[in-house]
Design a protein around this motif. Structure first.
Motif, PDB file in Angstrom:
ATOM      1  N   ASP B  41       0.833  -1.205   0.000  1.00 45.66           N
ATOM      2  CA  ASP B  41       0.000   0.000   0.000  1.00 45.66           C
ATOM      3  C   ASP B  41       0.870   1.260   0.000  1.00 45.66           C
ATOM      4  O   ASP B  41       2.086   1.195   0.187  1.00 45.66           O
ATOM      5  N   ARG B 228      -4.661  -1.994  -6.861  1.00 46.69           N
ATOM      6  CA  ARG B 228      -5.117  -2.976  -5.876  1.00 46.69           C
ATOM      7  C   ARG B 228      -3.888  -3.477  -5.111  1.00 46.69           C
ATOM      8  O   ARG B 228      -2.865  -3.806  -5.710  1.00 46.69           O
ATOM      9  N   ILE B 229      -4.027  -3.537  -3.795  1.00 45.39           N
ATOM     10  CA  ILE B 229      -2.883  -3.949  -2.973  1.00 45.39           C
ATOM     11  C   ILE B 229      -2.985  -5.454  -2.726  1.00 45.39           C
ATOM     12  O   ILE B 229      -3.843  -5.910  -1.963  1.00 45.39           O
ATOM     13  N   ILE B 230      -2.130  -6.209  -3.379  1.00 45.42           N
ATOM     14  CA  ILE B 230      -2.181  -7.669  -3.305  1.00 45.42           C
ATOM     15  C   ILE B 230      -0.797  -8.161  -2.876  1.00 45.42           C
ATOM     16  O   ILE B 230       0.129  -8.239  -3.704  1.00 45.42           O
ATOM     17  N   PRO B 231      -0.625  -8.495  -1.601  1.00 45.70           N
ATOM     18  CA  PRO B 231       0.723  -8.841  -1.144  1.00 45.70           C
ATOM     19  C   PRO B 231       1.257 -10.163  -1.693  1.00 45.70           C
ATOM     20  O   PRO B 231       2.455 -10.326  -1.822  1.00 45.70           O
ATOM     21  N   GLU B 232       0.371 -11.101  -2.008  1.00 45.44           N
ATOM     22  CA  GLU B 232       0.822 -12.433  -2.407  1.00 45.44           C
ATOM     23  C   GLU B 232       1.096 -12.500  -3.909  1.00 45.44           C
ATOM     24  O   GLU B 232       0.230 -12.189  -4.728  1.00 45.44           O
ATOM     25  N   THR B 234       1.457 -14.995  -6.061  1.00 41.99           N
ATOM     26  CA  THR B 234       0.621 -15.905  -6.860  1.00 41.99           C
ATOM     27  C   THR B 234      -0.741 -15.285  -7.121  1.00 41.99           C
ATOM     28  O   THR B 234      -1.285 -15.375  -8.219  1.00 41.99           O
ATOM     29  N   THR B 235      -1.295 -14.624  -6.105  1.00 39.76           N
ATOM     30  CA  THR B 235      -2.609 -13.998  -6.265  1.00 39.76           C
ATOM     31  C   THR B 235      -2.545 -12.897  -7.320  1.00 39.76           C
ATOM     32  O   THR B 235      -3.441 -12.780  -8.157  1.00 39.76           O
TER      33      THR B 235
END
Lengths: 302, 509
Positions: B41, B228-232, B234-235
């Protein structure tokens, strides 16, 4: 509850204090000069002795201040309170799904003891207890999002985006409560009073669901209550995999940044939640079992 | 029983239909919105306090600077219309007319001087980059001068740094006084291609196209950008594959194999300015002899390090500086894998049974250290490595606790902006992990910074690079590639030498 929370804060504060790592180095980046680093450390109060820092933190906590994030410079409560609803919603949904499915499955496995249904449920429960949460989450995502394209892979604000995280988070609890319910039910079903009830002409359904289940459900409630803490803890992995901006993710992000005030804010929330759930579980015992209610009342009179 | 089974099946099918497919066909019915997934973020909108890449990348779409850099770090003017060097110590700049902040107030030199002064005094990067500046002088509302103590050839590069972002003086003062938030500053007091829209902390940030951008030819080509905050990792990859997102700007190399065969996505690649290297502590008794450092450089097979450490996604690079840095490409260091030469140098240095202590911080570095450990063992050097936290690297290397550290870094094109911190005495205790201090390098740096003659500066930098290659305070290992992932049909994503940050050209056609 308050001593428990203070003890938790003390432990977390101590652990964060002893963990190698410099939050100021993260905050200021590679260009920071040694003088600027020292100035910033002093401004944050992290040059004070550990006990002074701890005492200041607890004092502020009692006045409703979780402190200021060392990294964002903003009030910890701002981010924490924004994250709490996500975690509570997810954990309650997971608990609800797990309980609604696990109790009937456990009862069914016990009633149909040594049948194909019992074996299937037992194998399912064994997988649920053994499989790591993040693995289950990733597999579900690959299947339902990438494979079938029926559910979003990450949180997008819609109800659909809660489906996979709820299943993932509830899976472990579902399995452990099913196992507990099955063994507890088996034990109660072989008790003398159930045999007596049946001998007196009580129907099989009534003996199982009215008499046996009421007694056999107490261990499941205990397990579910204890597992709620695990659910909140498990939110760290689930919220990271499914990108839910909850307390678990906030905690892991803050640990990476050595942002002690935010980590402790998250821990205070988790410890308060676990304490409250334990209290609710105790009250639920009394509601289900009149003998326990009588004990409480007797204890109260003393 | 059969009836029940059929009912369950029918209910499942209905549920699946209700849920519907999440994949959307963007190209055909594109609504002007672009979704970008990134790993973290926004930490802080204040350009003087922003140090992490994802914050800076998002910020750069809302704000403007006097200068910006292209995909190869070449500087070009943005807010500045014309500029000239009046003499060796004075630069004169004129701003574009008609540039307005989001609140409608015009951008003036008061705002520029306020922001540059703030950067010089209040930001760690600004203190370094604007160090030679002695005065910011207002000429009129659109013209200002910058006076320096010494000739400063890197002035335009310094003004292209995020820390030198131009914001409304009035709004920044309000934010500093606690009268508004930095989100308010991004909604009123900036003048870039996008205005900050909705923000959900930890979840997403939406930017809306600025309809009044001063240069329509360079305005945003999409209507809305959502981060969009996507830490992973693979996701993030799956989201682009399924069409939930359009671009993943933080593609993990671990995810590369999964997406290579997927026709719904495209991988974008660019050579970076990042070098994986080993810093050798020249003050350590074990490594104070140049011959030992050179022996280590010869003893390592870099191809294996690249393969094991970074899955082969890069190029072996033996020089100390990245290929993009002035003066580095003409200097092959010559440290190609040669164990015989390494043993010869060790014998010449009279060293045997050497044990070295190293530190690593990441998984990739640990894997590289294992390869290096094996190769050094072949020439009789025992390497012991310890994993440490990234945040204490400066502290432990400054204290000389380890003989060497495994690290990676991105380079500016202009050595003036990093040599002081990384290869001169002033950087010891900070980024000069090698504790390197060389009289000749110091002399050449003084010479380079005291002239504005490009050819003369280049000659100095080439000479400095030669000395560094010979002295071997750092062993360059490989130059990593940068990757981004985009959904099929997306156009205008530019991966540059540092990262991906100009999102205004992203669109579907």
């Amino acid at each position: 509850m308050i001593p428990v929370v203070i003890a938790v804060i003390f432990l977390v504060y101590g652990i964060m204090h002893m963990t190698p790592g410099d939050p100021v180095a993260v905050m200021l980046g590679a260009d920071a000069t040694p003088e600027l680093i020292q100035e910033t450390r002093e401004a944050l109060g992290i040059t004070d002795p550990f006990l002074v820092q701890f005492a200041n933190y607890v004092k502020n906590l009692f006045t409703g201040h979780f402190g200021t994030s060392w990294y964002t410079g903003r009030d910890v409560s701002e981010r924490l309170f924004a994250a709490i609803p996500y975690t509570i919603k997810l954990s309650l949904l997971a608990m609800l799904v797990a309980l609604v499915l696990s109790i009937p499955m456990g009862v069914l496995a016990a009633v149909k003891h040594n049948s194909l249904g019992d074996y299937t449920i037992s194998i399912f429960a064994m997988i649920g207890v053994s499989a790591p949460t993040f693995w289950v989450g990733t597999m579900l995502m690959l299947l339902c999002s990438l494979g079938w394209g029926i559910l979003p892979s990450a949180y997008d604000g819609t109800w659909k985006s809660y489906v996979l995280p709820t299943i993932t988070q509830g899976f472990n609890m579902l399995a452990s409560v099913t196992r507990t319910q099955r063994s507890s039910m088996l034990e109660v079903l072989s008790a003398d009073y159930i045999r007596t009830a049946r001998a007196k002409g009580v129907s099989n359904f009534s003996a199982t669901y009215k008499h046996a289940l009421r007694n056999a459900i107490i261990p499941s409630i205990t397990v579910a209550g204890l597992n709620f803490g695990t659910l909140i803890g498990g939110a760290v992995a689930i919220e990271t995999v499914f990108a839910i901006p909850g307390v678990g993710r906030l905690m892991i992000d803050s640990i990476k940044l050595h942002d002690t005030p935010t980590v402790i804010g998250c821990m205070v929330f988790v410890s308060v939640m676990v304490s409250v759930i334990n209290l609710l579980v105790d009250l639920l015992y009394a509601l289900i079992d009149p003998r326990i209610k009588a004990q409480y009342l007797k204890g109260g009179k003393k | 029983m059969k009836k029940n089974a059929l009912r369950i099946l029918a209910a499942t099918l209905v549920l699946v239909m209700m849920l519907g497919l999440t994949v959307s066909a963007h190209a055909a019915d594109w609504d002007g919105k672009i979704t970008i997934v990134q790993s973290s973020d926004i930490i802080n909108w204040d350009p003087c306090a922003s140090t992490d890449t994802n914050t800076k990348n998002c910020l750069k779409n809302i704000v403007l600077r006097c200068f910006e850099t292209d995909d190869y770090f070449n500087v070009f003017p943005v807010l500045v219309n014309t500029f000239e060097q009046e003499d060796n110590l004075t630069w004169k700049f004129t701003l574009h007319e008609g540039v307005k902040f989001f609140d409608g107030t015009p951008v003036t030199t008061d705002d520029v001087i306020f922001c540059l002064t703030r950067a010089k005094e209040g930001s760690s990067s600004g203190k370094t980059l604007l160090k030679p500046v002695t005065q910011f002088e207002k000429v009129d509302d659109l013209t200002f001068r910058i006076h320096t103590a010494t000739p400063y050839g890197s002035m335009t590069t310094a003004l292209s740094n995020t820390t030198a972002t131009i914001l409304s003086k009035a709004w920044v003062e309000k934010a500093e006084a606690g009268e508004c938030t930095w989100d308010d500053v991004m909604r009123n007091g900036a003048c870039g291609r996008y205005i900050l829209g909705e923000r959900s902390i930890g979840n997403s940030v939406t930017l809306v196209k600025n309809p009044n951008y001063f240069n329509p030819a360079d305005a945003a080509q999409n209507e809305e950008l959502t981060f969009r905050i996507i830490p992973e990792g693979t996701t993030r990859t799956i989201m682009v594959q399924t069409g939930e997102a359009d671009v993943n700007v933080n593609l993990d190399t671990a995810s590369m194999q999964e997406v290579l065969e997927d026709p719904n996505v495209e991988i974008l690649q660019h050579e970076s300015s990042t070098i994986y290297y080993i810093a050798l502590n020249c003050e350590s008794p074990n490594l104070s002899n140049k011959l030992v450092r050179q022996a280590i450089a010869y003893a390592i097979n870099r191809e294996d390090c690249l393969e094991v450490g970074y899955n082969g996604y890069g190029q072996v690079w033996e020089n100390v500086w990245a290929p993009t840095v002035y003066g580095s490409s003409d200097n092959p260091s010559g440290y190609t894998y040669n164990p015989e030469k390494a043993m010869e140098l060790l014998a010449q240095a009279g060293v045997s049974n050497l044990t070295l202590k190293a530190c690593v911080k990441t998984d990739a570095e640990e894997r590289i250290a294992q390869v290096v450990q094996a190769y050094l063992a072949m020439v009789g050097i025992n390497l012991e490595y310890t994993r440490i936290d990234n945040t204490i690297l400066t502290e432990v290397m400054g204290a000389g606790e380890y003989d060497m550290c495994f690290d990676y870094t991105a380079f500016y094109n202009d050595p003036e902006l990093f040599v002081g911190r990384q290869f001169q005495a002033s950087g010891i205790g900070a980024k000069n992990y090698a504790h390197f201090d060389n009289e000749k390098v110091n002399e050449l740096m003084v010479k380079a910074t005291s002239t504005l003659d490009e050819a003369e500066r280049m000659a100095c930098y080439t000479e400095i690079n030669k000395i560094l290659c010979d002295e071997c305070p750092w062993i360059g290992m490989f130059n990593s590639n940068l990757y981004a992932l985009q959904h099929k049909g997306v156009k205008g994503v530019n991966v540059n030498v540092e990262t991906t940050y100009y999102y205004h050209t992203i669109r579907y056609e």
